[in-house]
Design a protein around this motif. Sequence first.
Motif, PDB file in Angstrom:
ATOM      1  N   UNK A  76       0.857  -1.187   0.000  1.00  0.00           N
ATOM      2  CA  UNK A  76       0.000   0.000   0.000  1.00  0.00           C
ATOM      3  C   UNK A  76       0.895   1.240   0.000  1.00  0.00           C
ATOM      4  N   UNK A  77       0.300   2.382  -0.288  1.00  0.00           N
ATOM      5  CA  UNK A  77       1.046   3.652  -0.198  1.00  0.00           C
ATOM      6  C   UNK A  77       1.737   3.714   1.171  1.00  0.00           C
ATOM      7  N   UNK A  78       3.030   4.080   1.222  1.00  0.00           N
ATOM      8  CA  UNK A  78       3.707   4.072   2.516  1.00  0.00           C
ATOM      9  C   UNK A  78       3.181   5.164   3.444  1.00  0.00           C
ATOM     10  N   UNK A  79       3.146   4.876   4.754  1.00  0.00           N
ATOM     11  CA  UNK A  79       2.679   5.905   5.691  1.00  0.00           C
ATOM     12  C   UNK A  79       3.668   7.059   5.764  1.00  0.00           C
ATOM     13  N   UNK A  80       3.142   8.272   5.814  1.00  0.00           N
ATOM     14  CA  UNK A  80       4.032   9.449   5.867  1.00  0.00           C
ATOM     15  C   UNK A  80       4.135  10.032   7.268  1.00  0.00           C
ATOM     16  N   UNK A  81       3.143   9.720   8.125  1.00  0.00           N
ATOM     17  CA  UNK A  81       3.128  10.301   9.471  1.00  0.00           C
ATOM     18  C   UNK A  81       2.668   9.264  10.485  1.00  0.00           C
ATOM     19  N   UNK A  82       3.008   9.529  11.750  1.00  0.00           N
ATOM     20  CA  UNK A  82       2.479   8.724  12.860  1.00  0.00           C
ATOM     21  C   UNK A  82       1.795   9.721  13.781  1.00  0.00           C
ATOM     22  N   UNK A  83       0.458   9.636  13.881  1.00  0.00           N
ATOM     23  CA  UNK A  83      -0.298  10.605  14.686  1.00  0.00           C
ATOM     24  C   UNK A  83      -0.846   9.942  15.941  1.00  0.00           C
ATOM     25  N   UNK A 203      -4.207  14.352   9.422  1.00  0.00           N
ATOM     26  CA  UNK A 203      -3.008  13.765  10.050  1.00  0.00           C
ATOM     27  C   UNK A 203      -3.074  12.254  10.091  1.00  0.00           C
ATOM     28  N   UNK A 204      -4.282  11.687  10.059  1.00  0.00           N
ATOM     29  CA  UNK A 204      -4.372  10.222  10.097  1.00  0.00           C
ATOM     30  C   UNK A 204      -4.386   9.660   8.682  1.00  0.00           C
ATOM     31  N   UNK A 209      -2.574   6.205  12.634  1.00  0.00           N
ATOM     32  CA  UNK A 209      -3.153   6.910  13.784  1.00  0.00           C
ATOM     33  C   UNK A 209      -3.209   5.966  14.981  1.00  0.00           C
ATOM     34  N   UNK A 210      -2.840   6.463  16.145  1.00  0.00           N
ATOM     35  CA  UNK A 210      -2.951   5.647  17.361  1.00  0.00           C
ATOM     36  C   UNK A 210      -3.730   6.433  18.405  1.00  0.00           C
ATOM     37  N   UNK A 211      -4.931   5.930  18.722  1.00  0.00           N
ATOM     38  CA  UNK A 211      -5.774   6.559  19.744  1.00  0.00           C
ATOM     39  C   UNK A 211      -5.423   5.939  21.084  1.00  0.00           C
ATOM     40  N   UNK A 212      -5.059   6.789  22.062  1.00  0.00           N
ATOM     41  CA  UNK A 212      -4.810   6.298  23.417  1.00  0.00           C
ATOM     42  C   UNK A 212      -5.952   6.833  24.274  1.00  0.00           C
ATOM     43  N   UNK A 213      -6.748   5.938  24.827  1.00  0.00           N
ATOM     44  CA  UNK A 213      -7.999   6.327  25.486  1.00  0.00           C
ATOM     45  C   UNK A 213      -7.994   5.897  26.946  1.00  0.00           C
ATOM     46  N   UNK A 214      -8.933   6.444  27.748  1.00  0.00           N
ATOM     47  CA  UNK A 214      -9.015   6.015  29.148  1.00  0.00           C
ATOM     48  C   UNK A 214      -9.258   4.509  29.269  1.00  0.00           C
ATOM     49  N   UNK A 215      -9.032   3.997  30.477  1.00  0.00           N
ATOM     50  CA  UNK A 215      -9.217   2.570  30.806  1.00  0.00           C
ATOM     51  C   UNK A 215      -8.261   1.664  30.052  1.00  0.00           C
ATOM     52  N   UNK A 221      -5.163   2.860  13.682  1.00  0.00           N
ATOM     53  CA  UNK A 221      -5.843   3.111  12.401  1.00  0.00           C
ATOM     54  C   UNK A 221      -4.799   3.151  11.290  1.00  0.00           C
ATOM     55  N   UNK A 222      -5.031   2.371  10.252  1.00  0.00           N
ATOM     56  CA  UNK A 222      -4.123   2.387   9.101  1.00  0.00           C
ATOM     57  C   UNK A 222      -4.946   2.596   7.844  1.00  0.00           C
TER      58      UNK A 222
END
Length: 424
Positions: A76-83, A203-204, A209-215, A221-222
């Motif tokens: 796939x198209x290479x990722x350009x950012x890590x959000x 940005x994603x 994309x990496x969501x860091x959430x409570x608990x 996300x890719x």
Amino acid sequence: MKENSVRVIVIGGGTGGMCLAHGLRRAGVDVRVFERHRTRTDGLHGYRVGIDPDGSRALKACLPPDVYDLFVRTCARPPETFAFLDERLRRTLTVPLRTPTDDVNDEKSVSRMTLRQVLYTGMTDVVRFGSDFTHYKQTETEVTAYFADGSEVTGDLLVGADGTNSRVRAQKLPHARVEDSGIVAIGGKVPLTGETRALLPEGVFPGIGLVLAPRGMACILHVMEFPWGTGGGSPLPGDPTGDHINWGVSAHRDRFPADVTGFDGPRLVAQTLAMTPRWSPALRRLFTLTDPTTCFPISVRTSVPVPAWPTDRVTLLGDAIHTMTPGQGVGANTALRDAHNLVRALTSGSRSPQVYERQMLGYGFAAVAASKARTGGDQLVHRPVIGRLALAGQRAFLRTTDRVPALKRRFEASLYTSRGGDRE
Ligand SMILES: Cc1cc2nc3c(=O)[nH]c(=O)nc-3n(C[C@H](O)[C@H](O)[C@H](O)COP(=O)(O)OP(=O)(O)OC[C@H]3O[C@@H](n4cnc5c(N)ncnc54)[C@H](O)[C@@H]3O)c2cc1C
């Protein structure tokens, strides 16, 4: 082992086993692969795998040039950012990923199914499908593998590349332990359309994309965009992969119903929604739009280091010896690195896996530990009260890093070196 040649039996035609087989065949070694799946497209291979410089270096060294070229062309198209984001999709840190300088020192996104088809290319005479390995017997001079259909095959060296539940490992190292990491994940795919694309925050879309959430909850996300666009256009036979968004929600096992690994697709989507009531409506809409047939649960496992063993006619590579959590995204890359190193060992003067085994146990279990530290049930974020403080600390660190260019550069450099950049 014979003086000038070695007949190699590989159990498992997965990522590591097939890379090994290509490398050995290119070097003129007699190699055969025995895979329990009945066809080249059997099994669940729907998720995204990030191939880092370690993985690309191994593939480039082992695959024939035209097959390596096929691998590069079908990424796939290479990722350009890590959000990094919070659960309301507010950005805490965005790190640009390095612009590739060549076709090895970069970060590639590949569909596991596509990679599998690439690795089977030109190997029909090497791989025997429908071969369910049961056990082996070795003598001073040879080793014989036995299969569930009553067949057997004899060679000089047997390589267990049969993944996390390895039967080769169970026989060779009955004391080796694979453990529950305490983490459960649900993964799924959403076709990439105008609507689903618009649900992703800025940005994603260009990267990861990496969501860091409570608990202690997290969501990766890719965005996977292929040169051929939607499904059906892959140049590889039987590969249905097309443009999509790949997501994976993870949390401590205690937050899921005990029987979640038995849930079907619609129940997995419903479970994800039930666990994320306060998350961004856009992200929840993405979960709702998921194709339920692509959803799968994973009980994430890890392994306990084993001491070196006396070298004999049976060795191991990849998940069969060092299963790890996806925390660092290096399980496949380490399996590929193993394959490359084992090819080197078996085509060197000694024709012995001894040097490979010593090195592999070192870097393999270091990767297991680093992966568990990043994604493991005993992280602070999973604890009841202190978990909230740990998340607040994590977010403060990410926001500060986002604002201070020197910290950001250091963060980006650490991402690169932990993924094999500039290794020999
Ligand atoms: C959701 C998810 C995301 C991941 N993302 C990444 C990532 O981004 N980057 C990364 O580096 N890693 C990633 N990984 C890990 C990676 O997929 C594995 O570490 C990698 O596939 C291991 O390769 P392997 O060759 O050791 O085993 P496998 O690829 O699992 O191959 C083992 C093979 O052995 C066969 N087999 C098993 N038993 C038998 C038997 N008895 N007889 C014959 N054949 C048998 C199996 O059918 C299989 O084909 C991810 C894993 C998951 C689950």
